[in-house]
Design an enzyme around this catalytic site. Structure first.
Site, mmCIF file in Angstrom:
data_model
loop_
_atom_site.group_PDB
_atom_site.id
_atom_site.type_symbol
_atom_site.label_atom_id
_atom_site.label_comp_id
_atom_site.label_asym_id
_atom_site.label_seq_id
_atom_site.Cartn_x
_atom_site.Cartn_y
_atom_site.Cartn_z
ATOM 1 N N GLY A 1 0.841 -1.193 0.000
ATOM 2 C CA GLY A 1 0.000 0.000 0.000
ATOM 3 C C GLY A 1 0.879 1.247 0.000
ATOM 4 O O GLY A 1 2.074 1.173 0.332
ATOM 5 N N ASN A 2 0.310 2.366 -0.397
ATOM 6 C CA ASN A 2 1.073 3.617 -0.408
ATOM 7 C C ASN A 2 0.132 4.810 -0.371
ATOM 8 O O ASN A 2 -1.038 4.691 -0.737
ATOM 9 C CB ASN A 2 2.034 3.688 -1.605
ATOM 10 C CG ASN A 2 1.557 2.870 -2.781
ATOM 11 O OD1 ASN A 2 0.668 3.317 -3.499
ATOM 12 N ND2 ASN A 2 2.080 1.669 -2.952
ATOM 13 N N SER B 1 9.574 3.524 -0.541
ATOM 14 C CA SER B 1 9.503 2.101 -0.858
ATOM 15 C C SER B 1 9.931 1.261 0.350
ATOM 16 O O SER B 1 10.954 1.546 0.978
ATOM 17 C CB SER B 1 10.430 1.831 -2.049
ATOM 18 O OG SER B 1 10.422 0.472 -2.361
ATOM 19 N N SER C 1 7.703 5.059 -3.303
ATOM 20 C CA SER C 1 6.940 3.833 -3.488
ATOM 21 C C SER C 1 7.043 3.373 -4.937
ATOM 22 O O SER C 1 7.047 4.189 -5.862
ATOM 23 C CB SER C 1 5.476 4.126 -3.153
ATOM 24 O OG SER C 1 4.653 3.179 -3.791
ATOM 25 N N GLU D 1 4.863 2.255 -6.668
ATOM 26 C CA GLU D 1 3.634 2.606 -7.392
ATOM 27 C C GLU D 1 3.509 4.114 -7.627
ATOM 28 O O GLU D 1 2.409 4.620 -7.808
ATOM 29 C CB GLU D 1 2.393 2.107 -6.637
ATOM 30 C CG GLU D 1 2.191 0.617 -6.623
ATOM 31 C CD GLU D 1 1.852 0.002 -7.982
ATOM 32 O OE1 GLU D 1 1.888 0.715 -9.012
ATOM 33 O OE2 GLU D 1 1.574 -1.209 -8.002
ATOM 34 N N HIS E 1 -4.673 -2.791 -0.286
ATOM 35 C CA HIS E 1 -4.934 -4.173 -0.717
ATOM 36 C C HIS E 1 -5.980 -4.789 0.204
ATOM 37 O O HIS E 1 -5.837 -5.933 0.631
ATOM 38 C CB HIS E 1 -3.651 -5.011 -0.633
ATOM 39 C CG HIS E 1 -2.580 -4.600 -1.591
ATOM 40 N ND1 HIS E 1 -1.342 -5.195 -1.598
ATOM 41 C CD2 HIS E 1 -2.565 -3.674 -2.581
ATOM 42 C CE1 HIS E 1 -0.590 -4.638 -2.552
ATOM 43 N NE2 HIS E 1 -1.310 -3.709 -3.159
ATOM 44 N N HIS F 1 -5.334 -7.088 -7.930
ATOM 45 C CA HIS F 1 -4.372 -6.312 -7.148
ATOM 46 C C HIS F 1 -5.007 -5.610 -5.940
ATOM 47 O O HIS F 1 -4.830 -6.080 -4.821
ATOM 48 C CB HIS F 1 -3.710 -5.310 -8.118
ATOM 49 C CG HIS F 1 -2.597 -4.523 -7.538
ATOM 50 N ND1 HIS F 1 -1.688 -3.861 -8.329
ATOM 51 C CD2 HIS F 1 -2.256 -4.246 -6.257
ATOM 52 C CE1 HIS F 1 -0.820 -3.246 -7.542
ATOM 53 N NE2 HIS F 1 -1.148 -3.456 -6.291
HETATM 54 ZN ZN LIG Z 1 -0.455 -2.594 -4.605
#
Ligand SMILES: [Zn+2]
Length: 217
Positions: A30-31, A45, A73, A75, A96, A157
């Protein structure tokens, strides 16, 4: 302005702990990000949210360059592209969570069959086409399927939620998770009834009128 940036960073750090506490993610998955002048700050990250401090956040510009900090991160493309596409979004959270991820795994959208989902998301939560995590392709798919709504599922995802503040983005992610849970239960009772699009849009307008940015922040 410096104080504002610090306050935004504090909200991101607090949201990291909340995301873990509420079971929206496990471990370091997650971010979270939020706009600041010149770009956005994003969680780094692979850092444990319980140990995360404001100094660990990474500052990026809207070209995707790191201005402060080390490794954002994985993402970050997803956050960057949402900010580029949506001037109305001030914070982005990717989780998630279990019931939403079940829908993502089955590639089943979450219908706008519950009023509070319609209020905070603006309609159904659609499923963005699959792409590998961390890729620009995934970011493009997210922006396309999110359209003018405030959340979207990522096939196989998880979830992306946006808000006018970090707090509202968290509310959106929690609401998506709750609605996914309800949808699963409603399907065991029969076929959930989806709200009319016009009604859902009216509820969204009512929500925006009742809960201004200042009340959420
Ligand atoms: Zn993810």
């Amino acid at each position: 302005m410096a104080n504002d940036v610090h306050a935004v960073k504090e909200m991101v750090v607090q949201a990291g702990r909340e995301m873990l506490r509420n079971g929206l993610v496990v471990g370091t998955w997650g971010n979270i990000s939020a706009r600041v002048p010149g770009g956005f700050v994003i969680t780094p990250s692979g850092k444990n949210y319980l140990e995360l401090e404001t100094g660990d956040l990474v500052l990026m510009d809207l070209e995707g360059q790191v201005l402060e900090g080390s490794k954002p991160s994985s993402e970050y493309h997803l956050h960057l592209q949402v900010y580029r596409a949506r001037a109305d979004i001030e914070a982005v959270i990717h989780t998630h969570s279990v019931y939403a991820s079940a829908h993502a795994a089955a590639r089943v959208r979450i219908p706008a069959s519950i009023e509070d989902l319609a209020m905070v998301v603006g309609g159904a939560v659609e499923v963005a086409a699959y792409a590998l995590p961390g890729t620009e392709e995934l970011a493009r798919n997210v922006v396309m399927s999110m359209s003018d709504r405030w959340a979207v599922l990522l096939a196989n995802h998880g979830v992306v939620g946006g808000g006018r503040s970090v707090r509202e983005a968290m509310l959106v992610c929690q609401m998506v998770e709750k609605s996914a849970h309800i949808n699963l239960m409603a399907r065991s009772l029969g076929q959930p009834f989806e709200l009319d699009r016009e009604d859902a849009e009216q509820m969204r307008r009512n929500y925006l009128a009742s809960y201004g940015e200042s009340q959420i922040v």
